[in-house]
Scaffold this active site. Sequence first.
Site, PDB file in Angstrom:
ATOM      1  N   GLY A  46      56.482  44.899  33.911  1.00  0.00           N
ATOM      2  CA  GLY A  46      56.436  43.728  34.786  1.00  0.00           C
ATOM      3  C   GLY A  46      55.001  43.285  34.976  1.00  0.00           C
ATOM      4  O   GLY A  46      54.058  44.052  34.719  1.00  0.00           O
ATOM      5  N   GLN A  51      48.086  39.428  39.607  1.00  0.00           N
ATOM      6  CA  GLN A  51      47.362  40.424  38.807  1.00  0.00           C
ATOM      7  C   GLN A  51      46.475  39.791  37.747  1.00  0.00           C
ATOM      8  O   GLN A  51      45.560  40.450  37.236  1.00  0.00           O
ATOM      9  CB  GLN A  51      48.354  41.377  38.125  1.00  0.00           C
ATOM     10  N   CYS A  91      51.173  51.151  38.053  1.00  0.00           N
ATOM     11  CA  CYS A  91      50.831  49.730  38.141  1.00  0.00           C
ATOM     12  C   CYS A  91      49.689  49.438  37.186  1.00  0.00           C
ATOM     13  O   CYS A  91      48.721  50.195  37.114  1.00  0.00           O
ATOM     14  CB  CYS A  91      50.424  49.383  39.572  1.00  0.00           C
ATOM     15  N   LEU A  92      49.805  48.329  36.465  1.00  0.00           N
ATOM     16  CA  LEU A  92      48.752  47.952  35.521  1.00  0.00           C
ATOM     17  C   LEU A  92      47.441  47.640  36.244  1.00  0.00           C
ATOM     18  O   LEU A  92      46.378  47.681  35.621  1.00  0.00           O
ATOM     19  CB  LEU A  92      49.204  46.737  34.699  1.00  0.00           C
ATOM     20  N   HIS A 133      58.494  45.803  43.303  1.00  0.00           N
ATOM     21  CA  HIS A 133      57.068  46.042  43.032  1.00  0.00           C
ATOM     22  C   HIS A 133      56.344  44.714  42.761  1.00  0.00           C
ATOM     23  O   HIS A 133      55.263  44.468  43.292  1.00  0.00           O
ATOM     24  CB  HIS A 133      56.974  47.006  41.833  1.00  0.00           C
ATOM     25  N   GLU A 134      56.965  43.849  41.941  1.00  0.00           N
ATOM     26  CA  GLU A 134      56.316  42.563  41.593  1.00  0.00           C
ATOM     27  C   GLU A 134      56.243  41.625  42.790  1.00  0.00           C
ATOM     28  O   GLU A 134      55.242  40.915  42.973  1.00  0.00           O
ATOM     29  CB  GLU A 134      57.049  41.879  40.440  1.00  0.00           C
ATOM     30  N   HIS A 137      53.303  42.317  44.883  1.00  0.00           N
ATOM     31  CA  HIS A 137      52.053  41.731  44.350  1.00  0.00           C
ATOM     32  C   HIS A 137      51.878  40.293  44.831  1.00  0.00           C
ATOM     33  O   HIS A 137      50.764  39.862  45.135  1.00  0.00           O
ATOM     34  CB  HIS A 137      52.065  41.723  42.823  1.00  0.00           C
TER      35      HIS A 137
HETATM   36  O1  GNR Z   1      54.616  48.834  33.947  1.00  0.00           O
HETATM   37  C1  GNR Z   1      54.952  49.108  35.103  1.00  0.00           C
HETATM   38  N1  GNR Z   1      55.738  50.186  35.308  1.00  0.00           N
HETATM   39  C2  GNR Z   1      56.328  50.466  36.538  1.00  0.00           C
HETATM   40  C3  GNR Z   1      56.901  51.717  36.698  1.00  0.00           C
HETATM   41  C4  GNR Z   1      57.518  52.052  37.881  1.00  0.00           C
HETATM   42  C5  GNR Z   1      57.566  51.147  38.906  1.00  0.00           C
HETATM   43  C6  GNR Z   1      56.984  49.903  38.762  1.00  0.00           C
HETATM   44  C7  GNR Z   1      56.379  49.559  37.580  1.00  0.00           C
HETATM   45  S1  GNR Z   1      55.683  47.987  37.398  1.00  0.00           S
HETATM   46  C8  GNR Z   1      54.428  48.322  36.225  1.00  0.00           C
HETATM   47  C9  GNR Z   1      53.745  47.033  35.780  1.00  0.00           C
HETATM   48  C10 GNR Z   1      53.033  46.424  36.945  1.00  0.00           C
HETATM   49  O2  GNR Z   1      52.021  46.860  37.424  1.00  0.00           O
HETATM   50  N2  GNR Z   1      53.572  45.380  37.483  1.00  0.00           N
HETATM   51  O3  GNR Z   1      53.024  44.804  38.557  1.00  0.00           O
HETATM   52 NI    NI Z   2      51.911  46.379  39.550  1.00  0.00          NI
END
Ligand code: GNR
Ligand code: NI
Length: 175
Positions: A46, A51, A91-92, A133-134, A137
């Site tokens: 995601g 980001q 998270c990236l 999670h997104e 952000h």
């Molecule tokens: O790549 C991602 N893997 C992930 C693994 C577990 C819970 C959430 C994520 S999202 C993350 C990519 C990211 O940072 N999206 O904002």
């Molecule tokens: Ni993230």
Amino acid sequence: MAILNILHFPDPRLRNKAQVVKTFDADLRKLAADMLETMYQAPGIGLASIQVNDPRRLVVIDVSENHDDPLCLVNPVILEKHGEHKMDEGCLSVPGVFEPVVRATDIKVRAQNLDGETIEFAADDLLAVCIQHELDHLEGKLFIDNLSNLKRQRIRKKLEKESRQGQPEAAGQAL
Ligand code: GNR
Ligand code: NI
């Protein structure tokens, strides 16, 4: 298409809140395509506009194994949340860190697609976790915000050091 620069914690721009999208044009489609390309090459499941330092309320997601099921959600909202579980997240924008987060197991989502049409659907498992999670952000929140101050400070020091030294190639992976 282009690979976009992903901001890393503690960059203060990750605390910006995304703005509602009202213009569904070619530029929005280009941002979505660039975000998908950036997410696939990271690799991640995601990516949220915040980001990549864009204020538009857009997230891209693909939790499929073959990276062939992209989902672009504009102005997404969670209508319902049910159940709770704790899952390790990455998270990236916080490379190399994996910590447990409590999330709803089942959610109902309303969003618009890139043409501005309203869509509604249910999500569970990894897709539900990723959407939550997104959406965080888009509100300037990170999955490490609920950790202790000490833990978050350690993460900040580690990432600040890495950014001074130039990140190692594998540091961006969040899968
Ligand atoms: O790549 C991602 N893997 C992930 C693994 C577990 C819970 C959430 C994520 S999202 C993350 C990519 C990211 O940072 N999206 O904002
Ligand atoms: Ni993230």
